[in-house]
Design an enzyme around this catalytic site. Structure first.
Site, PDB file in Angstrom:
ATOM      1  N   LYS A 137      84.181  42.168  -3.096  1.00 24.81           N
ATOM      2  CA  LYS A 137      85.056  41.511  -2.116  1.00 24.81           C
ATOM      3  C   LYS A 137      84.225  41.026  -0.935  1.00 24.81           C
ATOM      4  O   LYS A 137      83.673  41.832  -0.190  1.00 24.81           O
ATOM      5  CB  LYS A 137      86.134  42.475  -1.594  1.00 24.81           C
ATOM      6  N   PRO A 138      84.136  39.699  -0.759  1.00 26.87           N
ATOM      7  CA  PRO A 138      83.438  39.211   0.435  1.00 26.87           C
ATOM      8  C   PRO A 138      84.320  39.422   1.665  1.00 26.87           C
ATOM      9  O   PRO A 138      85.509  39.739   1.535  1.00 26.87           O
ATOM     10  CB  PRO A 138      83.279  37.705   0.156  1.00 26.87           C
ATOM     11  N   SER A 139      83.749  39.225   2.844  1.00 28.80           N
ATOM     12  CA  SER A 139      84.565  39.282   4.061  1.00 28.80           C
ATOM     13  C   SER A 139      85.630  38.203   4.001  1.00 28.80           C
ATOM     14  O   SER A 139      85.386  37.093   3.507  1.00 28.80           O
ATOM     15  CB  SER A 139      83.683  39.067   5.284  1.00 28.80           C
ATOM     16  N   GLU A 140      86.782  38.507   4.540  1.00 30.37           N
ATOM     17  CA  GLU A 140      87.872  37.520   4.573  1.00 30.37           C
ATOM     18  C   GLU A 140      87.488  36.294   5.394  1.00 30.37           C
ATOM     19  O   GLU A 140      88.084  35.231   5.256  1.00 30.37           O
ATOM     20  CB  GLU A 140      89.160  38.148   5.115  1.00 30.37           C
TER      21      GLU A 140
ATOM     22  N   GLU B  44      76.793  51.460   4.658  1.00 29.31           N
ATOM     23  CA  GLU B  44      75.803  50.831   5.538  1.00 29.31           C
ATOM     24  C   GLU B  44      76.571  50.363   6.740  1.00 29.31           C
ATOM     25  O   GLU B  44      77.276  49.353   6.667  1.00 29.31           O
ATOM     26  CB  GLU B  44      75.232  49.587   4.848  1.00 29.31           C
TER      27      GLU B  44
ATOM     28  N   TRP C 192      80.608  39.806   7.260  1.00 31.71           N
ATOM     29  CA  TRP C 192      80.539  38.349   7.406  1.00 31.71           C
ATOM     30  C   TRP C 192      79.218  37.846   7.968  1.00 31.71           C
ATOM     31  O   TRP C 192      79.015  36.645   8.075  1.00 31.71           O
ATOM     32  CB  TRP C 192      81.667  37.839   8.308  1.00 31.71           C
TER      33      TRP C 192
ATOM     34  N   THR D 141      85.603  51.273   9.646  1.00 25.39           N
ATOM     35  CA  THR D 141      85.922  50.935   8.251  1.00 25.39           C
ATOM     36  C   THR D 141      85.307  51.980   7.323  1.00 25.39           C
ATOM     37  O   THR D 141      85.944  52.417   6.363  1.00 25.39           O
ATOM     38  CB  THR D 141      85.376  49.530   7.897  1.00 25.39           C
TER      39      THR D 141
ATOM     40  N   ALA E 124      81.823  43.541   1.473  1.00 31.15           N
ATOM     41  CA  ALA E 124      80.744  42.975   2.301  1.00 31.15           C
ATOM     42  C   ALA E 124      81.251  42.481   3.660  1.00 31.15           C
ATOM     43  O   ALA E 124      82.427  42.163   3.811  1.00 31.15           O
ATOM     44  CB  ALA E 124      80.100  41.815   1.539  1.00 31.15           C
TER      45      ALA E 124
HETATM   46  P1  NAD Z   1      84.273  45.289   8.964  1.00 32.19           P
HETATM   47  O1  NAD Z   1      84.096  46.741   8.768  1.00 32.19           O
HETATM   48  O2  NAD Z   1      85.387  44.810   9.811  1.00 32.19           O
HETATM   49  O3  NAD Z   1      84.472  44.571   7.554  1.00 32.19           O
HETATM   50  C1  NAD Z   1      83.542  44.758   6.504  1.00 32.19           C
HETATM   51  C2  NAD Z   1      84.267  44.602   5.193  1.00 32.19           C
HETATM   52  O4  NAD Z   1      85.172  45.712   5.057  1.00 32.19           O
HETATM   53  C3  NAD Z   1      85.138  43.347   5.104  1.00 32.19           C
HETATM   54  O5  NAD Z   1      85.033  42.805   3.803  1.00 32.19           O
HETATM   55  C4  NAD Z   1      86.538  43.877   5.358  1.00 32.19           C
HETATM   56  O6  NAD Z   1      87.546  43.096   4.776  1.00 32.19           O
HETATM   57  C5  NAD Z   1      86.457  45.243   4.706  1.00 32.19           C
HETATM   58  N1  NAD Z   1      87.441  46.209   5.197  1.00 32.19           N
HETATM   59  C6  NAD Z   1      87.935  46.337   6.448  1.00 32.19           C
HETATM   60  N2  NAD Z   1      88.840  47.349   6.488  1.00 32.19           N
HETATM   61  C7  NAD Z   1      88.907  47.880   5.233  1.00 32.19           C
HETATM   62  C8  NAD Z   1      89.646  48.944   4.643  1.00 32.19           C
HETATM   63  N3  NAD Z   1      90.514  49.665   5.344  1.00 32.19           N
HETATM   64  N4  NAD Z   1      89.447  49.193   3.330  1.00 32.19           N
HETATM   65  C9  NAD Z   1      88.568  48.482   2.608  1.00 32.19           C
HETATM   66  N5  NAD Z   1      87.847  47.450   3.113  1.00 32.19           N
HETATM   67  C10 NAD Z   1      88.006  47.157   4.410  1.00 32.19           C
HETATM   68  O7  NAD Z   1      82.872  44.763   9.448  1.00 32.19           O
HETATM   69  P2  NAD Z   1      82.474  43.265   9.816  1.00 32.19           P
HETATM   70  O8  NAD Z   1      83.138  43.009  11.131  1.00 32.19           O
HETATM   71  O9  NAD Z   1      82.728  42.345   8.685  1.00 32.19           O
HETATM   72  O10 NAD Z   1      80.897  43.383   9.968  1.00 32.19           O
HETATM   73  C11 NAD Z   1      80.303  43.848  11.133  1.00 32.19           C
HETATM   74  C12 NAD Z   1      79.865  45.288  10.996  1.00 32.19           C
HETATM   75  O11 NAD Z   1      79.030  45.444   9.849  1.00 32.19           O
HETATM   76  C13 NAD Z   1      79.033  45.709  12.167  1.00 32.19           C
HETATM   77  O12 NAD Z   1      79.419  46.978  12.633  1.00 32.19           O
HETATM   78  C14 NAD Z   1      77.609  45.760  11.602  1.00 32.19           C
HETATM   79  O13 NAD Z   1      76.739  46.580  12.271  1.00 32.19           O
HETATM   80  C15 NAD Z   1      77.853  46.159  10.204  1.00 32.19           C
HETATM   81  N6  NAD Z   1      76.719  45.751   9.367  1.00 32.19           N
HETATM   82  C16 NAD Z   1      75.860  46.709   8.921  1.00 32.19           C
HETATM   83  C17 NAD Z   1      74.761  46.359   8.145  1.00 32.19           C
HETATM   84  C18 NAD Z   1      73.812  47.410   7.627  1.00 32.19           C
HETATM   85  O14 NAD Z   1      72.947  47.073   6.830  1.00 32.19           O
HETATM   86  N7  NAD Z   1      73.916  48.656   8.047  1.00 32.19           N
HETATM   87  C19 NAD Z   1      74.550  45.029   7.795  1.00 32.19           C
HETATM   88  C20 NAD Z   1      75.442  44.082   8.267  1.00 32.19           C
HETATM   89  C21 NAD Z   1      76.535  44.464   9.051  1.00 32.19           C
END
Ligand code: NAD
Length: 486
Positions: free
Chosen positions: A179-182, A253, A155, A235, A153
């Site tokens: 796994k929630p966001s860090e 998503e 953050w 990601t 997920a």
């Molecule tokens: P992020 O991709 O940095 O992180 C999301 C999750 O992925 C975190 O839990 C992170 O630890 C994990 N992650 C990162 N790298 C990984 C890897 N290599 N392997 C496995 N897990 C990994 O995103 P964020 O910065 O937390 O959130 C913002 C993004 O999420 C934005 O781009 C936003 O548009 C998107 N978002 C989309 C929706 C939707 O419904 N489409 C909803 C909310 C957020």
């Protein structure tokens, strides 16, 4: 009681036990002040392995429960969320900087409803008719769970994203490692003891940690059958690559850059109120944010003027929670990323600052709500997701042009069209290549309706019974029998 310190839970949930992580301890920040709230130890490699193994063991039992039994547990989880509503809302406010009254009224209410919806939805699924499609054979179709799902997920809405991921996966009969966001683990860790009391050991495991450490381990593990991610496009690409090695099902998503088409005959007051609210909600950290306005020439100048004044009146960083409408960005890095997008945009002579465009002075990671006009289709600020309180305005003449520009994007999650002419609204809506199009509105979600994107916004559907289909697999059972009764 508001004002009293709130205990912070730091234990992970693995195989029915609440245990501290054994990996490195990472600081969890309050983005409204910048202070460190607590340090939480990541799950170590052996803990991630233990969580997956527990989910694997628990699968056989959980998969054989009836929809009625699973619905009963989901309703109990909804009740637990409701009992902890105030505590969880306060944790969301603390860990994300959200105004508390909004976390209470929006995030928690939505999360509770999601569990209640899936409790009902799993009991009334429909499908193909069983029948004799070959003489002497009766065919029927089952929908079965996949096995262990790794759910990852972001953050921006921690407890709501947890609900979107956990409820349909459990309802469909899967077991999970979540796994929630860090950056934002506090609310789900506070709910973990209640979840543990309601679910058999191993059915839901919660592990904390970074994407590259804990996340990538989950994604590449051969026993994980499906990965569900809400996050960034990059990601999503990494997860697809890792998942391809073991051919896991993926549910992605990803980001968004929602176009907002405003026609000459739109109700200007409604547009201004709508974009003020839904372009900047959650400080624009929303994948559906109304951030890319295309305004028709006849309404453009009035819209820029009135929206500029409305955006400048957005209240944030005040002492009284009830006065605040938006919060800060989640980290200094995210704030600086937003600032550098705006700086590069304003380096272009044709882009005009209407309001905002500066880091807020004072504590916390706030950025001023910003409106930029004169933006052109190929500008970076029009093409790329900023994920901050920044909205652009681009002028257009004919509607065909607006639809082309709206669709000329890597993203395909959400969009809206504003006009008082239903014929026009439907023609535009039908041509937009987005998972959702609102007419004279933006941002509204219902648990019954699918939420998900096209193109690089991904392809998973959250919410709705479509999500139950994403978390299950269709199987055909065929029984041979005689053709003639003796
Ligand atoms: P992020 O991709 O940095 O992180 C999301 C999750 O992925 C975190 O839990 C992170 O630890 C994990 N992650 C990162 N790298 C990984 C890897 N290599 N392997 C496995 N897990 C990994 O995103 P964020 O910065 O937390 O959130 C913002 C993004 O999420 C934005 O781009 C936003 O548009 C998107 N978002 C989309 C929706 C939707 O419904 N489409 C909803 C909310 C957020």
């Amino acid at each position: 009681m508001p004002g009293t310190p709130i205990p912070l839970c730091t234990a992970l949930l693995i195989d029915g036990e609440l245990v501290e992580g054994c990996g490195p301890a990472e600081p969890i920040l309050n983005p409204a002040t910048g202070e460190t709230l607590v340090r939480i130890a990541e799950a170590g490699v052996e803990q991630v392995e233990a969580a997956i193994a527990a989910a694997q063991r628990a699968f056989a039992g959980w998969a054989r429960t009836t929809p009625q039994q699973r619905a009963g547990v989901l309703l109990e989880i909804a009740d637990a969320l409701q009992r902890q509503q105030e505590q969880l809302a306060r944790l969301e406010a603390l860990n994300c900087g959200k105004p508390l009254h909004l976390a209470r009224q929006d995030d928690l209410t939505a999360a509770i409803d999601v569990f209640r919806f899936f409790a009902g939805a799993v009991r009334c699924q429909t499908g193909q008719l069983a029948g004799e499609y070959l003489p002497g054979y009766t065919s029927l179709v089952r929908r079965d769970p996949l096995g262990v799902v790794a759910s990852i997920a972001p953050w921006n809405y921690p407890i709501m994203m947890a609900a979107w991921k956990i409820a349909p996966a459990l309802a469909a009969g899967n077991t999970l490692v979540f796994k929630p966001s860090e950056h934002t683990p506090l609310s789900i860790l506070a709910l973990a003891p209640a979840l543990n009391a309601l679910l058999p050991p191993g059915v839901l495991n919660i592990v904390c940690g970074g994407g590259e450490s804990v996340g990538s381990h989950l994604v590449s593990h051969p026993a994980v059958r499906m990965v569900s991610l809400t996050g960034d496009i990059v990601t999503g690409q990494k997860i697809l690559q890792a998942a391809s090695r073991t051919l896991k099902r993926t549910h992605l998503e990803l980001g968004g850059k929602a176009p907002v088409i405003v026609c000459n005959d739109a109700d200007l007051e409604a547009v201004v109120t709508g974009v003020r609210a839904y372009g900047y909600y959650n400080a624009g950290q929303d994948c559906t944010a109304a951030c890319r306005i295309y305004a028709q020439a006849g309404i453009h100048d009035r819209l820029v003027e009135e929206l500029g004044a409305a955006v400048a009146s957005l209240r944030f960083a005040g002492k009284r929670d009830a006065d605040n409408e938006i919060g800060p960005l989640i980290t200094p890095r995210q704030r600086d990323r937003v600032a550098s997008f705006v700086e590069r945009a304003l380096g272009q002579p044709h882009i005009e600052r209407v309001t905002g465009a500066a880091v807020h002075s004072g504590p916390g990671f706030y950025y001023q709500p910003t409106l930029l006009a004169g933006c052109r289709q190929h500008d970076e600020i029009v093409q790329r997701e900023v994920f901050g309180p920044v909205v652009t305005v681009t002028r257009f003449e004919g509607l065909a042009q607006a639809v082309d520009w709206a669709n000329d994007s890597e993203y395909g999650l959400a969009s809206s069209v504003w006009t008082q002419n239903l014929d026009k609204a439907m023609q535009v809506a039908n041509r937009l290549q987005y998972g959702c199009t609102w007419i004279n509105s933006h941002f509204m979600l219902a648990s019954e309706m699918p939420h998900g994107g096209l193109k690089r916004s991904g392809y998973g559907k959250d919410l709705s019974s479509d999500s139950l289909q994403d978390y299950s697999v269709v199987r055909h059972i065929m029984a041979r029998h005689g053709e003639h009764l003796e």
